[in-house]
Design an enzyme around this catalytic site. Structure first.
Site, short mmCIF file in Angstrom:
data_model
loop_
_atom_site.label_atom_id
_atom_site.label_comp_id
_atom_site.label_asym_id
_atom_site.label_seq_id
_atom_site.Cartn_x
_atom_site.Cartn_y
_atom_site.Cartn_z
N LYS A 9 -34.88 5.35 -40.11
CA LYS A 9 -33.64 5.59 -39.38
C LYS A 9 -33.18 4.35 -38.63
O LYS A 9 -31.97 4.11 -38.48
CB LYS A 9 -33.83 6.76 -38.40
N TYR A 67 -40.54 7.72 -40.03
CA TYR A 67 -39.18 8.26 -39.88
C TYR A 67 -38.34 7.30 -39.04
O TYR A 67 -37.19 7.00 -39.38
CB TYR A 67 -39.27 9.63 -39.22
N ASP A 73 -29.10 12.80 -57.39
CA ASP A 73 -30.23 12.17 -56.73
C ASP A 73 -29.74 10.80 -56.28
O ASP A 73 -29.52 9.91 -57.11
CB ASP A 73 -31.41 12.05 -57.68
N ASN A 104 -25.67 12.45 -45.32
CA ASN A 104 -26.45 13.44 -44.59
C ASN A 104 -27.80 13.72 -45.25
O ASN A 104 -28.49 14.68 -44.88
CB ASN A 104 -25.65 14.74 -44.46
#
Length: 260
Positions: free
Chosen positions: A160, A156, A64, A91
């Site tokens: 990012k 999101y 994790d 990723n």
């Protein structure tokens, strides 16, 4: 014939059923030995077996990346297995909330940033000594969400965008140690996961997967969506010595949907 990653040790976080697995396969095909990290141990063991069946080495470490101790364990296990690390590919992925920011909880936003940004930073910090020793490469998997502003992608995009800013800063900070830090920014990636999502949408709206694909790809120059292998190819390029003079950059992999 030697591959782009011949003799290198590659650590991949977020080894799920889509791009992460494709990345592992492609890295092995290009000569790398692997450390595979994700929260689901069973999935990791399956992918590791796929890699070892090809003759390459693979170590699976359930991790994790939001936990300091688990990240430290991943670093220790990687060095114990190989004695070096040449490439780190971040990723890890969290499904967007798909709600307007006004309807998105602060906890959801915190969780997105914790995984996407701070999780990647934990890994980079943990592997910095090894990457400095190997003059290695970090590739952060970003998203085309940084190139547009669409409703319901706010949380999101926040995460990012922070990942991109962090990547650029780290390229500057780690450059003197010979570590390169780059990003790739794909949009929709054509593979089994997206096919399943399009099938769900087709049933919901009474249309076909083909029609949804065509409509989604219509804004791209190539009139199609990039495949998992095409995105993996861009990542392998940035991970390899072919890009030895490139750092702090973002490579968009979107079949020409957006122009950076």
């Amino acid at each position: 014939m030697a591959g782009m990653l011949d003799g290198k040790v590659v650590v991949i976080s977020g080894v799920g059923p889509a791009l992460g697995t494709t990345l592992a396969r492609r890295c092995a095909q290009d000569g790398a030995d692997l450390v595979l990290a994700a929260r689901t141990a069973e999935r990791l063991d399956d992918v590791a077996k796929q890699i070892t069946d090809t003759g390459r080495r693979a170590v699976a470490v359930s991790t994790d990346i939001t936990d300091d101790h688990q990240v430290a364990n991943l670093v220790e296990a990687s060095m114990a297995a190989y004695g070096k690390v040449d490439v780190l590919i971040n990723n890890a992925f969290r499904v967007p909330s798909m709600k307007p920011l006004a309807a998105t909880s602060f906890q959801h936003i915190r969780d997105a940033i914790e995984l996407t940004v701070l999780g990647a930073l934990r890994l980079i910090q943990g592997f910095t000594p090894a990457l400095a020793a190997s003059k290695g490469s970090v590739v952060n998997v970003n998203s085309m969400v940084i190139r547009h502003s669409q409703a319901k992608y706010g949380a999101y995009k926040m995460a990012k965008s922070a990942l991109l800013a962090m990547s650029q800063s780290l390229a500057t900070e780690l450059g003197e140690q010979g570590i390169r830090v780059n990003s790739v920014a794909p949009g929709y990636i054509w593979g089994d996961t997206l096919k399943g999502y399009f099938a769900h949408q087709a049933g919901k709206y009474g249309t076909t997967v083909e029609d949804i694909y065509t409509a989604t790809a219509a804004n791209s120059d190539l009139k199609r969506l990039p495949t998992e292998d095409e995105v993996a190819s861009a990542i392998l390029f940035l991970a390899s010595d072919l890009s030895s003079g490139i750092t702090g950059q973002t490579l968009d992999v979107n079949c020409g949907e957006y122009k950076a």
